[in-house]
Design an enzyme around this catalytic site. Structure first.
Site, PDB file in Angstrom:
ATOM      1  N   GLY A  89       0.832  -1.202   0.000  1.00  0.00           N
ATOM      2  CA  GLY A  89       0.000   0.000   0.000  1.00  0.00           C
ATOM      3  C   GLY A  89       0.861   1.243   0.000  1.00  0.00           C
ATOM      4  O   GLY A  89       1.937   1.257  -0.600  1.00  0.00           O
ATOM      5  N   GLU A  90       0.363   2.303   0.638  1.00  0.00           N
ATOM      6  CA  GLU A  90       1.041   3.614   0.713  1.00  0.00           C
ATOM      7  C   GLU A  90       1.077   4.333  -0.627  1.00  0.00           C
ATOM      8  O   GLU A  90       1.560   5.465  -0.713  1.00  0.00           O
ATOM      9  CB  GLU A  90       2.495   3.486   1.218  1.00  0.00           C
ATOM     10  CG  GLU A  90       2.662   2.867   2.570  1.00  0.00           C
ATOM     11  CD  GLU A  90       4.136   2.791   3.005  1.00  0.00           C
ATOM     12  OE1 GLU A  90       5.023   3.331   2.305  1.00  0.00           O
ATOM     13  OE2 GLU A  90       4.397   2.190   4.068  1.00  0.00           O
ATOM     14  N   GLY A  91       0.647   3.671  -1.715  1.00  0.00           N
ATOM     15  CA  GLY A  91       0.791   4.221  -3.061  1.00  0.00           C
ATOM     16  C   GLY A  91       2.041   3.717  -3.764  1.00  0.00           C
ATOM     17  O   GLY A  91       2.392   4.212  -4.841  1.00  0.00           O
TER      18      GLY A  91
END
Lengths: 361, 361
Positions: free
Chosen positions: A321-323
């Site tokens: 995640g987190e981009g």
């Protein structure tokens, strides 16, 4: 609660289709470049898509932001994550200190990193780089009732809209959807199960790394969430409120507002993909602004991408995640646009375009 | 003919295994970074592999070269390409003028572009940026007999070795294998069919874009090539000489010499993948230095990668060659190494590493 964003309905109504004329011009340019027709595959499609987003035949992504929405989840109380809830706030501090994976990738792709507290279950120290707009200190437990009220979901969407409007004032050509929230793959899987009408065991993954017993518990928690909330897939806002997190709702607002501002939206992992799916259910035109970054290890992400008709560019076994996957994909889009802008045409290069002809173009 | 390269056998003998100590240190570092263990998937493996290549726990790719070997193919006379043979020389001129896809990508990934004439069927104007070492003005027609003599194949391998030795003097941490040659997907498919013992119809693709009739003709041409040359898969040099192109042979030399110099080797499309496969058959240790850039549209490329045990990072429907997919993959490796070098550890960031613990590391 801070809520200055426009109502999402007005933002959704402002999302237009891509510019067909710019896309046709970009497609025609691709046909003149010194390569066999179609040989750059999806890189050609990316250039054409971004041309349509930007209404110009030779587009570029000068200004880009990775927007990471952080929030906590009442469902973490069910023991669905390998990490304690406190990690959400700790990781926000890590983002602000520059030490997380997404910080390194933001530097790699020359993107601004925007960190938003949309509902972390801790008092976060004020910081210039932190956008503080918590709806509440975490959602309620989706396994026992609605995670959010509809008003909370709409308020979180409004936060995402407000962030994009602020960023757009600095210039914004592309947005990567990022997330942080211990427990959010449980909420994400529940959203996919409800929106795509799939059994939880098909869409629940191992998140940060739970074992078999943890996975079985997670499936059971999602089943309970569906049973007690009875979400109606025809009511995406209701599904979002019942099962989602503040970061999912916030990312819906980011996606809608980015498309309304004609920015490309780069979808990352499970949280981003389900937010993109909710946004597309609320406003189908937004779909044209999306590109899928990568195929996550989370099965629900692939289900959500398939429902959106998006094919991922990268297959690297990511589940952070987190981009992060979105940021990696932004490099691919950059390469596609550079090829589109910089390659010579057959005529310029004096390369034969067709058998027997000495020059094309 | 120019041939200053070392004999390939000496180069192959100099290829060492990766450094296990550096890899263990890199693996240990990955476990301390602020992310769930394994959540960066193959990016973690890439950092560990490059650590092993460079014998240091925190590696970087400071110096990189895309080496494009260009040559012509006697088999082009069989009408197996959508483009006339003259395009090979025209595209070399395009590389030197900076207008081709690989030029744009070399700029994107900050790599030197090295263009080598290892057997183009035309007199090319001298140019500073062109490495001129033609073995002959194109190979013989593989459908009617051996494409090269063994001596020619070894001379072409030596050209690749010489190029890498020259580049290594300027610093060389990574090499992307690139190719240009009208007709070379026919030769590439024939090599895969022979080395992997697969029927031509399974490994022949559409190259630059032939139609159904062209594809059937190409399959038949490969079948004739196999029938008249009777290649022995246990003799990879013999297979290479009988069915390959000068660029395939040159890339074998590039791969061997790069590994001997402890540079990472990034494999691109069909030509690069079959050259990598021949190199690995000649020298199994070289395999540890390879990463696969992308999944090509050419079916033979996927067969060759599978035979090498390599999984591609990108899936973009590319079928251009030139090193384009390899250059795109280099961006991914760069991101992996940046994450490895720049992320904070759990201890540095004060993030809980395990449930219940306040600090890890």
């Amino acid at each position: 609660m801070r809520n200055k964003g426009e109502d999402w309905r007005a933002v959704a109504a402002a999302v237009e289709s891509l510019d067909g004329e710019a896309m046709a011009a970009a497609r025609a340019r691709q046909a003149r470049l010194t390569k066999p027709a179609g040989s750059l595959g999806r890189l050609e499609d990316l250039a054409v898509q971004v041309a349509g987003v930007q209404c110009r035949a030779v587009p570029r992504l000068a200004h880009r932001a990775i927007v990471v929405l952080a929030a906590d989840h009442g469902v973490a109380a069910e023991g669905v994550s390998a990490y304690p809830q406190a990690v959400t706030a700790q990781m926000v501090a890590n983002f602000l200190a520059g030490g997380a994976a997404i910080n390194a990738l933001a530097r790699q792709v020359d993107a601004r990193l925007v960190v938003v507290d949309v509902g972390v279950a801790a008092e976060l120290p004020a910081a210039d780089a932190l956008w503080s707009a918590p709806i509440a200190r975490g959602t309620a437990n989706l396994a026992r009732g609605p995670a959010m009220t509809r008003a909370q979901a709409e308020a979180a969407i409004a936060v995402g809209i407000e962030v994009v409007e602020h960023e757009a004032a600095r210039g914004l050509d592309a947005v990567v959807l990022g997330d942080m929230g211990i427990g959010n793959t449980t909420a994400g899987a529940a959203l996919v199960a409800a929106l795509c009408e799939r059994p939880p065991r098909e869409v629940v993954g191992r998140g940060t790394g739970i074992d078999d017993a943890g996975w079985a518990r997670k499936v059971e928690v999602v089943e309970r969430g569906l049973a007690c909330n009875r979400p109606d897939p025809a009511d995406p806002l209701g599904v979002l409120a019942a099962l989602g997190g503040f970061e999912h709702a916030g990312l819906v607002g980011v996606a809608l507002a980015a498309a309304a501002r004609r920015a490309l939206v780069v979808v990352d992992g499970l949280a981003a993909a389900v937010a993109a799916l909710v946004a597309a259910r609320l406003c189908p035109a937004v779909r044209e602004y999306f590109v899928a970054g990568h195929a996550s290890v989370e099965p629900g992400q692939r289900t959500a991408l398939a429902a959106l008709g998006l094919a991922p560019m990268l297959d690297l076994g990511l589940r952070l995640g987190e981009g992060t996957g979105g940021a990696l994909a932004l490099q691919v889009v950059d390469a596609a646009l550079r090829l589109h802008a910089e390659m010579a045409t057959f005529a310029q290069a004096g390369v034969a375009e067709r058998p027997g002809s000495e020059r094309g173009d």
